[in-house]
Design a protein around this motif. Structure first.
Motif, PDB file in Angstrom:
ATOM      1  N   PRO A 105      37.431 -10.917  54.238  1.00 28.45           N
ATOM      2  CA  PRO A 105      36.772 -10.595  52.972  1.00 28.45           C
ATOM      3  C   PRO A 105      37.672  -9.780  52.038  1.00 28.45           C
ATOM      4  CG  PRO A 105      36.064  -9.080  54.684  1.00 28.45           C
ATOM      5  CD  PRO A 105      36.941 -10.084  55.360  1.00 28.45           C
ATOM      6  N   GLU A 106      37.207  -9.675  50.791  1.00 32.90           N
ATOM      7  CA  GLU A 106      37.954  -8.896  49.802  1.00 32.90           C
ATOM      8  C   GLU A 106      37.375  -7.490  49.620  1.00 32.90           C
ATOM      9  OE1 GLU A 106      39.837 -12.299  46.888  1.00 32.90           O
ATOM     10  OE2 GLU A 106      37.777 -11.707  46.505  1.00 32.90           O
ATOM     11  N   HIS A 107      36.132  -7.334  50.044  1.00 35.45           N
ATOM     12  CA  HIS A 107      35.524  -5.991  49.985  1.00 35.45           C
ATOM     13  C   HIS A 107      35.062  -5.600  51.374  1.00 35.45           C
ATOM     14  CE1 HIS A 107      35.435  -5.424  45.625  1.00 35.45           C
ATOM     15  NE2 HIS A 107      35.235  -6.729  45.559  1.00 35.45           N
ATOM     16  N   VAL A 108      35.387  -4.406  51.763  1.00 41.59           N
ATOM     17  CA  VAL A 108      34.919  -3.869  53.041  1.00 41.59           C
ATOM     18  C   VAL A 108      34.202  -2.560  52.729  1.00 41.59           C
ATOM     19  CG1 VAL A 108      35.611  -2.928  55.273  1.00 41.59           C
ATOM     20  CG2 VAL A 108      36.743  -4.977  54.376  1.00 41.59           C
ATOM     21  N   MET A 109      32.892  -2.550  53.005  1.00 40.08           N
ATOM     22  CA  MET A 109      32.080  -1.371  52.693  1.00 40.08           C
ATOM     23  C   MET A 109      31.806  -0.612  53.989  1.00 40.08           C
ATOM     24  SD  MET A 109      31.442  -2.434  49.463  1.00 40.08           S
ATOM     25  CE  MET A 109      30.298  -1.147  49.005  1.00 40.08           C
ATOM     26  N   VAL A 110      32.195   0.646  54.013  1.00 40.63           N
ATOM     27  CA  VAL A 110      31.887   1.468  55.198  1.00 40.63           C
ATOM     28  C   VAL A 110      31.352   2.811  54.706  1.00 40.63           C
ATOM     29  CG1 VAL A 110      33.733   0.357  56.516  1.00 40.63           C
ATOM     30  CG2 VAL A 110      34.167   2.553  55.409  1.00 40.63           C
ATOM     31  N   ASN A 111      30.864   3.583  55.656  1.00 37.37           N
ATOM     32  CA  ASN A 111      30.381   4.918  55.329  1.00 37.37           C
ATOM     33  C   ASN A 111      31.387   5.955  55.807  1.00 37.37           C
ATOM     34  OD1 ASN A 111      27.959   3.860  54.318  1.00 37.37           O
ATOM     35  ND2 ASN A 111      27.113   3.771  56.407  1.00 37.37           N
ATOM     36  N   GLU A 112      31.452   7.029  55.089  1.00 36.32           N
ATOM     37  CA  GLU A 112      32.328   8.135  55.473  1.00 36.32           C
ATOM     38  C   GLU A 112      32.033   8.525  56.915  1.00 36.32           C
ATOM     39  OE1 GLU A 112      32.105  11.315  52.624  1.00 36.32           O
ATOM     40  OE2 GLU A 112      33.313  12.667  53.837  1.00 36.32           O
ATOM     41  N   GLY A 113      33.050   8.591  57.726  1.00 32.41           N
ATOM     42  CA  GLY A 113      32.878   8.961  59.130  1.00 32.41           C
ATOM     43  C   GLY A 113      32.821   7.778  60.079  1.00 32.41           C
ATOM     44  N   ASP A 114      32.690   6.577  59.542  1.00 33.44           N
ATOM     45  CA  ASP A 114      32.653   5.391  60.411  1.00 33.44           C
ATOM     46  C   ASP A 114      33.966   5.223  61.178  1.00 33.44           C
ATOM     47  OD1 ASP A 114      30.101   4.578  59.793  1.00 33.44           O
ATOM     48  OD2 ASP A 114      30.701   3.029  58.356  1.00 33.44           O
ATOM     49  N   GLU A 115      33.840   4.657  62.367  1.00 31.37           N
ATOM     50  CA  GLU A 115      35.035   4.259  63.113  1.00 31.37           C
ATOM     51  C   GLU A 115      35.240   2.768  62.874  1.00 31.37           C
ATOM     52  OE1 GLU A 115      35.040   5.141  67.369  1.00 31.37           O
ATOM     53  OE2 GLU A 115      36.183   3.268  67.611  1.00 31.37           O
ATOM     54  N   VAL A 116      36.363   2.430  62.295  1.00 30.71           N
ATOM     55  CA  VAL A 116      36.585   1.054  61.844  1.00 30.71           C
ATOM     56  C   VAL A 116      37.619   0.364  62.729  1.00 30.71           C
ATOM     57  CG1 VAL A 116      37.196  -0.400  59.871  1.00 30.71           C
ATOM     58  CG2 VAL A 116      36.115   1.827  59.482  1.00 30.71           C
ATOM     59  N   MET A 162      46.678 -10.570  45.604  1.00 30.31           N
ATOM     60  CA  MET A 162      46.252 -10.638  47.008  1.00 30.31           C
ATOM     61  C   MET A 162      45.888  -9.229  47.448  1.00 30.31           C
ATOM     62  SD  MET A 162      48.147 -12.470  50.194  1.00 30.31           S
ATOM     63  CE  MET A 162      47.409 -12.437  51.846  1.00 30.31           C
ATOM     64  N   MET A 163      44.664  -8.858  47.181  1.00 31.18           N
ATOM     65  CA  MET A 163      44.217  -7.481  47.429  1.00 31.18           C
ATOM     66  C   MET A 163      42.713  -7.453  47.638  1.00 31.18           C
ATOM     67  SD  MET A 163      42.341  -6.209  44.644  1.00 31.18           S
ATOM     68  CE  MET A 163      42.637  -4.447  44.672  1.00 31.18           C
ATOM     69  N   GLY A 164      42.208  -6.289  47.922  1.00 31.22           N
ATOM     70  CA  GLY A 164      40.783  -6.064  48.054  1.00 31.22           C
ATOM     71  C   GLY A 164      40.547  -4.568  48.102  1.00 31.22           C
ATOM     72  N   TYR A 165      39.328  -4.196  48.373  1.00 35.46           N
ATOM     73  CA  TYR A 165      39.008  -2.776  48.389  1.00 35.46           C
ATOM     74  C   TYR A 165      38.322  -2.388  49.697  1.00 35.46           C
ATOM     75  CZ  TYR A 165      39.791  -2.223  43.320  1.00 35.46           C
ATOM     76  OH  TYR A 165      40.336  -2.155  42.066  1.00 35.46           O
ATOM     77  N   LEU A 166      38.753  -1.269  50.238  1.00 35.06           N
ATOM     78  CA  LEU A 166      37.978  -0.575  51.261  1.00 35.06           C
ATOM     79  C   LEU A 166      37.159   0.482  50.525  1.00 35.06           C
ATOM     80  CD1 LEU A 166      37.281   0.462  54.178  1.00 35.06           C
ATOM     81  CD2 LEU A 166      39.310   1.926  53.958  1.00 35.06           C
TER      82      LEU A 166
END
Lengths: 697, 697
Positions: free
Chosen positions: B605-616, B677-681
């Motif tokens: 994917p181009e967007h990866v949504m996580v929460n502060e503190g998540d282990e990725v 060729m990019m995306g956002y965390l």
């Protein structure tokens, strides 16, 4: 025993050995000096003009045929080969891409002379391996976390009146939006500043003509100040930016207190170039993704590369930095994450920022030597588009706008500001200049370099029609940036061009799946249609993006530090540098101070006794004043490694937290007795048991 | 608007742009392939023999005179210049000294093709920048502490029947006594083993003729097992050692469970070489400081370099490793720090270890291609000393001892084992061989390379008197090691010699006080007295110590990984590699799993949504099968940077411990749409406040 040339008493070393031993260090130097003299004579003597004899011609022909070389190869070999001791004419400073370093390459020999460590610790240079409080490691912290690598993109040599002055080199880290400052007296990184507004950038570094400012442009839209906002708030909350870092030349440092930024729309700002001459006081930044596409292939939306390429035109940003400096000094800023930012409303109101349409997805914007023209290469348009500063100034004065963008920035009429368009080929990307009125543009998709003629006052310098493609040379393969000799200054030299090819594919021995880049040297001396490739240089130590080529004799590098006891971090004599005779180990409580001197071939003291748990501060000075008499110093297992050039003083600190017997030694092969240049750090166990357990017998 | 070649509608990008966009990645490759074909034809076509016309001769002469080249320079240029796309004949694998890396250099072009990261993290190769549990960072731990640098000294190519087989490369870290294993299919470091007995070493790596073992010799006396003892206990408690690392060729790894060491007296063991042919089953190690000097200039004692050079003779260590392997398998060992060690008493009793006197402070011991002779170069003796294995075996069998050293090791009679001594010059250091019966010795103090004639069965190969100095060529300056083409195998090629000069002084543009080394290429093709210097290569990326030169066509490197989804750490297809269509982000509690594919020019994917503190945990596979189609992947500010070659699979893990908007992007310029060729965390703040504070407007 069949030997016939044994001239000495068998079974004992020759008495000569004892003589040698006494004056070995000295003799090493003397021997070098003699050899040096003899080579020097060869290289500087008046050489009689070469007239090839038939035998010599036959010899060359035989070698050529044995090696399957043709006449072009022989010519290229003759134009690039640089005999032992002959110095290169130019030095190319190239970014090292995601190696985090800078590389210096000699031209025309195309030899990698040195790497300079910037964003990535490098142990040969002892960069980042001096224990606690290591200044490099401290510099590499971002928000309390170590980020010991960078993606270096654009080096910028310092300039005086728009010409390289050979004093400093700036380099940007795209990945982490940092800027490094290298002092070209000792080729060491002196400072790294982190942009307080954005995590990553792209357009750094570019200098104004007298290096008053170093320009750092952004790239991917972000929430300024490392903030968070969901992608659906892109237009509202994401922004672009450009930062003007004030350079203090006397101190050789960026002065962050006099630096400021400008808020920009969340287009993806790309490369920048400062105006000069006619355009002095302005700078120019390209942009792409003025569509403000936010991607989302995972949800079936168009991917970034399609969404960001929908519109025919993006915006060339035209910024009046001298006016912006005034506005900053008047305090018309908002402070974001502790950093002053001129907001867009202010920029618009004060007339700091204008847009001009530019063909989609451009990469390079490059100002001609006289400052009159800005050349934009849009990688999805086969033309370069040339803007004129006279037209731009006139259009601004006459308010020739076609409207504003959705943030209110005035858009100048394309027809009003555009001077010319030249069809050069597929995938134009970056342009530089020569001394004969030509411009050179890299063509990524064509894998070629285009030469084209400038117009205006340059039309007298060549015999071509102005604004016309003149020649194309294929390169191998997929050229990104290019560079001509001093080709982005007020007085380019021409002669040489470097094609920075991103793929090498089959040019070199296969080095596993990870291949080198390919820097090709082109001969651009002759005007017209001929500009042959002279040399292929594999770059297998990083992925360079951009480079600048400076006349080698402009560099006034130090061969040794100015005084013994010199601290390169402060660029001054250090009062803590131990003097000969003051060496020793002293203790206050659990704090141990080691004062050491190093000279061929020993360290004084040779034994350092400490207790497990002691905090050790270690000061070393190198008592050498001979060029190239570098010593190293390492303590195995303790992660300490220094490179100590002649005269250098270093202090490092560590906790002796593990008992044992640690040899330290000189890591630079300094002399015949280099292996004997060592000593021991003895860390006595806190409990006797530790030692006994490990002791043998 | 003065342009004359504008052929398109002004104000809009050419429609071509849209066509380009759709198939851009493909076109990029096609363009490359075409260019490639045209170059290939040039390089492989039948070329008519070159006959220089008078005009061509005049052209060459003019260039030569303009650049002040003489006939020797033109010959050297013709012998080294390698046109675009022509591959080098040899690859030189050189240690990178305290850079911690290995460098591969093409010969005869003398171009640095690639660095290979081993002991020092290197971000271009993505070596050590993959977050938590990074396998490189784990490998670099010593006693729970990271030691992310090394002092690489001696590379060793794997051998089959005493000849390089091009499969593996071993490299030692002197500073921390470690050994790296590089797989030459993908040129990546696969394993690092830490010696459990000693903090630092020197004599690694040297292989036995079928690479059964990799030999790691020690250097500075130490308390085995990282122990402590005061220097006054030196003779009692300090020891030398040699470690035999068992290599499992099928697994491509050192098998530490089948490896063992041998205790040696606390002399400073130096370089080693394995016997072959006549001497197969033995290996040989030099030593110095058999005086067991312990320095102490700080107390007015003689410094190490004097104390360690008092005696006329040191001891060549002769070790029967096949017998030692048997003794180890019989369990006759003492376990020190968890590692089996054959103690000296056992070695003496079992006849594993003998000494032969050797002129003082030798550096190299080098076995002739037939295995018959061992050449010792003692840097304080102007001779090389040649030993014969026949004489050694006979002396052992007949117990021709002159006594024992103070640890009881039998000392063979020098007269009984010495074959010849040849006076070569000042500071002899290291010897290699050619195919014509010559040996070549580096002379540090003379700054020269000596060619001398071998005797015995080699006497028929040349027309010289045996054991006699034939020629000397000055080099610039202070040569350490040297290397001839396959010059330490059973079948050397001759042709080329590399002089690894430690000082360059005035050979290159001054690069600040830290100067490059100077690798000089010598032409040793012609027998007799001529062996000119052809080329000077600055090495400014490390301080190499030793190298080996292999025929390039012996290397069977991969251009792409065998299958898409390949894990280079296991050298196999990874079951976790995401398939196209399986991409996405899933969550279990605070554990987030990202499955990503990368191909020109997008990440999914181009967007990866996580929460502060998540282990990725993030898994990426590169869906590319084209040579050189490498992608990078970085997350700014999070210290993540990968190099992902075609087909490669990578997993990395990190804690998203700081909220914000982090662009990730491809760090390798892969295509025209590379910048897109990019995306956002997106790391969503745990508390809403964080985001608001930083959000603009």
């Amino acid at each position: 025993m069949k030997g016939t040339s044994v001239t000495r008493t068998r079974g004992r070393a020759c008495p000569l050995a004892m003589v040698l031993l006494c004056g070995l260090a000295l003799q090493t130097v003397a021997t070098s000096a003699q050899a040096q003299d003899s080579r020097r004579r060869r290289t500087t003597q008046e050489q009689k003009p070469l007239v090839l004899t038939p035998e010599q011609t036959a010899q060359l022909t035989k070698i050529a045929n044995d090696r399957k070389l043709n006449i072009d190869d022989l010519v290229a070999a003759s134009k690039t080969y640089t005999p032992s001791g002959r110095l290169d004419e130019y030095v190319l400073f190239s970014s090292g891409g995601q190696s985090g370093q800078v590389f210096a390459i000699g031209v025309p020999s195309m030899r990698l002379l040195r790497s300079i460590a910037v964003f990535t610790p490098e142990s040969w240079q002892g960069y980042g391996f001096s224990g606690l409080d290591d200044p490099v490691q401290e510099r590499l912290m971002i928000n309390g976390k170590s980020v010991p690598w960078g993606d270096t993109h654009h080096p910028a040599l310092s300039e005086t009146a728009g010409d390289y002055d050979g004093q400093f080199l700036f380099i940007g880290d795209k990945a982490n939006a940092r800027l490094g400052v290298i002092d070209l007296r000792d080729w060491e990184t002196k400072q790294i500043v982190k942009n307080p507004l954005t995590i990553s950038d792209h357009g750094a570094a570019f200098v104004t003509p007298n290096t008053d400012y170093v320009i750092e442009g952004g790239q991917y839209g972000t929430v300024l100040g490392y903030g968070y906002a969901p992608p659906e708030d892109y237009k509202k909350s994401y922004r672009g930016m450009v930062t003007m870092w004030k350079f203090d030349r006397a101190k050789g440092r960026i002065d962050t207190t006099k630096s400021f930024a400008m808020e920009l729309p969340p287009y993806w700002q790309d490369l920048a170039d400062a105006g000069k001459g006619a355009s002095d006081g302005y700078f120019f930044i390209n942009s792409f993704n003025t569509e403000m596409a936010t991607g989302g292939v995972e949800d079936g939306k168009p991917p970034f590369e399609a969404g960001a390429s929908k519109r025919d035109m993006d915006y060339l940003h035209i910024i009046d930095w001298k006016k912006a400096e005034k506005v900053f000094n008047e305090g018309k800023v908002k402070v974001i994450n502790g950093f002053p930012v001129i907001m867009m409303d202010t920029s618009i109101a004060e007339g700091l920022l204008y847009f001009a349409p530019e063909p989609k997805s451009p990469h390079g914007v490059d100002v001609t030597p006289n400052g009159q023209y800005m050349v934009v290469a849009g990688k999805l348009d086969p033309h370069v588009t040339v803007y004129s500063i006279d037209r731009i100034k006139k259009a601004i004065a006459e308010k020739k706008y076609t409207g504003t963008d959705e943030y209110g920035v005035p858009i100048l009429s394309f027809d009003a500001v555009m001077e010319a368009q030249v069809e050069v080929g597929l995938g134009p990307l970056h342009t530089q200049f020569d001394d004969k009125g030509y411009a050179y543009t890299s063509l990524f998709l064509d894998s070629a370099v285009a030469r084209w003629s400038l117009g205006g006052e340059y039309a007298d310098k060549h015999s071509e029609q102005p604004w016309k493609l003149v020649a194309k040379t294929p390169v191998q393969y997929n050229i990104g940036h290019l560079c001509t000799a001093e080709g982005d200054t007020v007085s380019p030299d021409g002669k040489y061009l470097i094609a920075m090819n991103k793929w090498s594919v089959d040019r070199f021995v296969q080095t596993g799946p990870l291949m080198p880049q390919n820097f090709q040297l082109l001969d651009i001396e002759s005007p017209g249609t001929t500009m042959p490739v002279l040399y292929d240089l594999p770059i297998g130590v990083g992925e360079p993006h951009y480079c600048q080529m400076i006349k080698a004799d402009k560099l006034k590098s130090w061969g040794v530090y100015p005084e013994v006891g010199w601290n390169p971090h402060t660029q001054s004599l250090d009062p803590n540098a131990p003097k000969k005779g003051d060496e020793g180990v002293t203790r206050q409580g659990n704090k141990v101070l080691v004062k050491m001197t190093a000279v061929r071939s020993h360290f004084t003291p040779e034994h350092v006794m400490v207790n497990e748990g002691d905090e050790v501060t270690w000061r070393i000075v190198v008592n050498e004043t001979t060029v190239d008499a570098t010593h190293g110093f390492c303590i195995g297992g303790y992660n300490i490694n220094l490179s100590m050039e002649p005269g250098e003083y270093t202090e490092f600190r560590f906790i002796a937290d593990r008992a044992g017997t640690y040899p330290f030694y000189c890591t630079e092969f300094c002399s015949a007795l280099h292996l004997e240049m060592m000593g021991y750090l003895h860390v006595k166990p806190a409990s006797k048991g530790t030692a006994d357990a490990a002791t043998v017998k």
